[in-house]
Design a protein around this motif. Structure first.
Motif, mmCIF file in Angstrom:
data_model
loop_
_atom_site.group_PDB
_atom_site.id
_atom_site.type_symbol
_atom_site.label_atom_id
_atom_site.label_comp_id
_atom_site.label_asym_id
_atom_site.label_seq_id
_atom_site.Cartn_x
_atom_site.Cartn_y
_atom_site.Cartn_z
ATOM 1 N N ALA A 11 0.873 -1.190 0.000
ATOM 2 C CA ALA A 11 0.000 0.000 0.000
ATOM 3 C C ALA A 11 0.897 1.222 0.000
ATOM 4 C CB ALA A 11 -0.917 -0.006 1.217
ATOM 5 N N GLU B 276 -2.525 5.721 -0.848
ATOM 6 C CA GLU B 276 -3.566 4.798 -0.382
ATOM 7 C C GLU B 276 -3.573 4.721 1.142
ATOM 8 O OE1 GLU B 276 -5.342 0.442 -1.584
ATOM 9 O OE2 GLU B 276 -3.147 0.658 -1.515
ATOM 10 N N SER B 277 -2.395 4.709 1.753
ATOM 11 C CA SER B 277 -2.305 4.626 3.210
ATOM 12 C C SER B 277 -2.903 5.859 3.872
ATOM 13 C CB SER B 277 -0.835 4.466 3.634
ATOM 14 O OG SER B 277 -0.276 3.285 3.116
ATOM 15 N N ALA C 124 -6.737 5.866 3.469
ATOM 16 C CA ALA C 124 -7.346 4.869 4.340
ATOM 17 C C ALA C 124 -7.334 5.322 5.795
ATOM 18 C CB ALA C 124 -6.616 3.537 4.201
ATOM 19 N N VAL D 97 -3.458 -4.785 5.731
ATOM 20 C CA VAL D 97 -4.472 -3.979 5.044
ATOM 21 C C VAL D 97 -5.846 -4.588 5.267
ATOM 22 C CG1 VAL D 97 -5.281 -3.118 2.811
ATOM 23 C CG2 VAL D 97 -2.830 -3.255 3.265
ATOM 24 N N GLN E 74 -9.481 -4.178 3.450
ATOM 25 C CA GLN E 74 -10.003 -3.599 2.216
ATOM 26 C C GLN E 74 -11.469 -3.954 2.023
ATOM 27 O OE1 GLN E 74 -7.252 -5.229 -0.628
ATOM 28 N NE2 GLN E 74 -8.282 -7.197 -0.754
ATOM 29 N N ALA F 216 -8.376 -0.031 0.124
ATOM 30 C CA ALA F 216 -7.937 -0.099 1.516
ATOM 31 C C ALA F 216 -8.763 0.831 2.386
ATOM 32 C CB ALA F 216 -6.471 0.278 1.617
ATOM 33 N N VAL G 214 -4.799 0.733 6.924
ATOM 34 C CA VAL G 214 -3.461 0.265 6.564
ATOM 35 C C VAL G 214 -2.522 0.517 7.739
ATOM 36 C CG1 VAL G 214 -1.485 0.513 5.011
ATOM 37 C CG2 VAL G 214 -3.810 0.788 4.106
ATOM 38 N N HIS H 14 1.705 -0.243 8.712
ATOM 39 C CA HIS H 14 2.977 -0.668 8.147
ATOM 40 C C HIS H 14 3.902 -1.214 9.231
ATOM 41 C CE1 HIS H 14 2.379 1.043 4.073
ATOM 42 N NE2 HIS H 14 1.577 1.870 4.721
#
Length: 270
Positions: A17, A21-22, A25, A201, A203, A209, A212, A214
């Motif tokens: 991601a 996108e992160s 989200a 993730v 989704q 997503a 998220v 990491h």
């Protein structure tokens, strides 16, 4: 990992991601779930308390930002402030905090609690402040675990700090990623590789997503801190205290007495 599952039942997976996108989200997840989060954890966090994580380590005791008496008159940036409980405590010590969060709904809870703190809605990867605006920066489980490139955040924090300023942040202890996110005995057996950096993730049915997080190893975090321009002066791994009987998602007395749940990085901008 997330402590709330949407009614639609997002699919949990491990996949790449990127930053866009992160960020999208994270903003959406916290806007949707801020009410639930504050209702569930607000009593533990308090309105004017600086807690570094589910273990309950209090800045009033830990003094990771420095002695309490030294905070008076300092400009402090709290990143991922949520309802700004930590900033409110800092203001009580005589500091001049600014509470920043990506989520509009989280900051509305900060307004609900009150006290007129400066609130800023912005992404931690692009801080809207001039160079050298702050003496200290802090983040209790905010922003850092949710960005694809934490060095970008660290470099921004370095930019807005004055020389000698401290940057202290807490995250889920990296070792926890090898274990299931469960508070009971099922959360004590290794289920994955500690070295697998693939993001967690959640989704929706279209593959977009909605949450998220990491993963970085301890070594990754140290290298990221250095790459962001900081010197690491301490790494705190709070033990689970006898007084704390609560469960918070995957955090619990059972697990907390056996494996670390939180890592706090104390950094200095030279």
């Amino acid at each position: 990992m997330s402590q709330y599952i949407e009614e639609a039942g997002p699919e949990a997976t491990r996949r790449e991601a990127d930053e866009t996108e992160s960020s999208r989200a994270s903003r959406g997840w916290w806007d949707r779930n801020a009410d639930e989060y504050q209702s569930e954890h607000g009593a533990f966090l308090g309105d004017e308390r600086f807690v570094w994580g589910p273990e309950g380590l209090d800045e009033a005791d830990a003094e990771l930002l420095g002695p309490r008496e030294s905070l008076k008159g300092l400009d402090v940036l709290e990143i991922g402030a949520g309802a700004a409980q930590c900033s409110r405590w800092l203001a009580e010590q005589g500091a001049r905090p600014v509470a920043l969060d990506l989520s509009h709904r989280q900051l509305q809870h900060a307004l609900r609690i009150g006290d007129g703190l400066p609130l800023v809605e912005a992404d931690a990867t692009a801080l809207p402040f001039r160079d050298g605006s702050f003496d200290l920066a802090c983040s209790a489980y905010g922003a850092v675990p949710f960005v694809a490139d934490p060095v970008t955040v660290f470099a921004e924090v370095h930019r807005v700090l004055r020389p000698g300023g401290r940057w202290v942040f807490s995250v889920t202890h990296p070792v926890r990623w090898a274990f299931p996110d469960e508070p009971g005995p099922e959360g004590l057996s290794v289920s994955g590789s500690y070295f697998d950096r693939t993001p967690y993730v959640e989704q929706d049915e279209r593959g977009r997503a909605v949450y998220v997080e990491h993963h970085r190893t301890v070594g990754d975090r140290v290298r990221d801190v250095v790459a962001g321009g900081f010197r690491l002066v301490d790494l705190v791994e709070p033990e689970w205290p006898a007084w704390n009987s609560q469960e918070w998602g995957g955090w619990s007395p059972l697990r907390g007495n056996l494996i670390p749940g939180t890592a706090i990085f104390v950094c200095v901008r030279d």
